[in-house]
Design a protein around this motif. Sequence first.
Motif, mmCIF file in Angstrom:
data_model
loop_
_atom_site.group_PDB
_atom_site.id
_atom_site.type_symbol
_atom_site.label_atom_id
_atom_site.label_comp_id
_atom_site.label_asym_id
_atom_site.label_seq_id
_atom_site.Cartn_x
_atom_site.Cartn_y
_atom_site.Cartn_z
ATOM 1 N N THR A 100 0.831 -1.196 0.000
ATOM 2 C CA THR A 100 0.000 0.000 0.000
ATOM 3 C C THR A 100 0.872 1.254 0.000
ATOM 4 N N SER A 106 4.856 3.444 7.402
ATOM 5 C CA SER A 106 4.387 2.627 8.525
ATOM 6 C C SER A 106 5.551 1.878 9.174
ATOM 7 N N GLY A 127 5.448 -6.555 9.109
ATOM 8 C CA GLY A 127 4.173 -6.063 8.616
ATOM 9 C C GLY A 127 3.171 -7.165 8.344
ATOM 10 N N SER A 128 2.010 -6.777 7.828
ATOM 11 C CA SER A 128 0.947 -7.725 7.511
ATOM 12 C C SER A 128 1.113 -8.250 6.086
ATOM 13 N N CYS A 199 3.773 -4.618 12.993
ATOM 14 C CA CYS A 199 3.469 -3.386 12.259
ATOM 15 C C CYS A 199 2.341 -3.677 11.264
ATOM 16 N N GLU A 201 0.051 -1.961 10.053
ATOM 17 C CA GLU A 201 -0.268 -0.916 9.079
ATOM 18 C C GLU A 201 0.563 -1.014 7.808
ATOM 19 N N VAL A 203 1.095 -2.949 5.067
ATOM 20 C CA VAL A 203 0.378 -4.065 4.466
ATOM 21 C C VAL A 203 0.962 -4.420 3.097
#
Length: 315
Positions: A100, A106, A127-128, A199, A201, A203
Amino acid sequence: MFFSVVIPTYNRLPILEKCLTALEKQQLKSNTAIADYEIVVVDDGSTDGTISWLVAHQPELPHVRWFEQNHAGPAAARNLGVAKAQGDFIIFIDSDLVVTAGFLQSHCDALMEGEAAIESDRLFTYGSVINTCNFDNPTAEPYKITDFSAAYFATGNVAIAKKWLQEAGLFDTQFQLYGWEDLELGVRLKKLGLKLIKCPEAVGYHWHPPFSLADIPNLIDKEIQRGKMGILFYQKHPSWDVKMMIQMTWIHRLLWGILSLGGLVNERSLAPILKLLIERGKPQLALEIARIFLNWYNVKAVYQEVRSQKSEVRS
């Protein structure tokens, strides 16, 4: 803070295009701590025209630098990327990940907040990762329970200071088959006292083609490779934690043996059900069901490798 986004790639040009385009569209805060960033692509001997495409589209990719190596696997590719990186922080992602617009910011915010919270720079951010088979619009996929990961250090979406990678010794290139090279490095990072900072956010959407029956032989082969590399992982770090990770316990042998009915539930017996689900537009559900026999192949490969190595020692 200077980020180097290190991306190994091998014959993934269509999704790599989306990956790099998304990284070029990062939105940073006006008061960001990010001084600059670069994207370090390491081509691991691709034959799909990756380098030619990068050369032709260089004006559209101002942050991208690329390097080539003969096909040697992701561990060697990531090590080359770290060696060539100019940044003091490394972000690892895979070439089939589409991020993103706030991805870099982020990771930056989480690194700074984490350092303040634990009063130490011995940390990294994770991250995700959301799995999707939507090629046209990968970032439209919602988060699913199957996207959850309990991994300590995985290279799908992680940011870490370059100095810690160098102190830990980078990736072990003995892991030439599929699996475990990133988690093995994670064990060494944990021994250095690094703390994982989540983290969510940051993504990334991990794209893969929709599951089909034709994928099964390749998936089985990957599970067998993962079993073999799991034993290498355990030899380097002979602990209960690693045994659990590589499924080298009586618990896993019993669990997957029961679920697969000792191998009776396999790619042949489940083929009609998997085919029906795929035809009804549920390839992800079909893949989750296929994991019953895929995990059994993995567990069997682990113990087969143990027996093979014992036989070599005796001979």
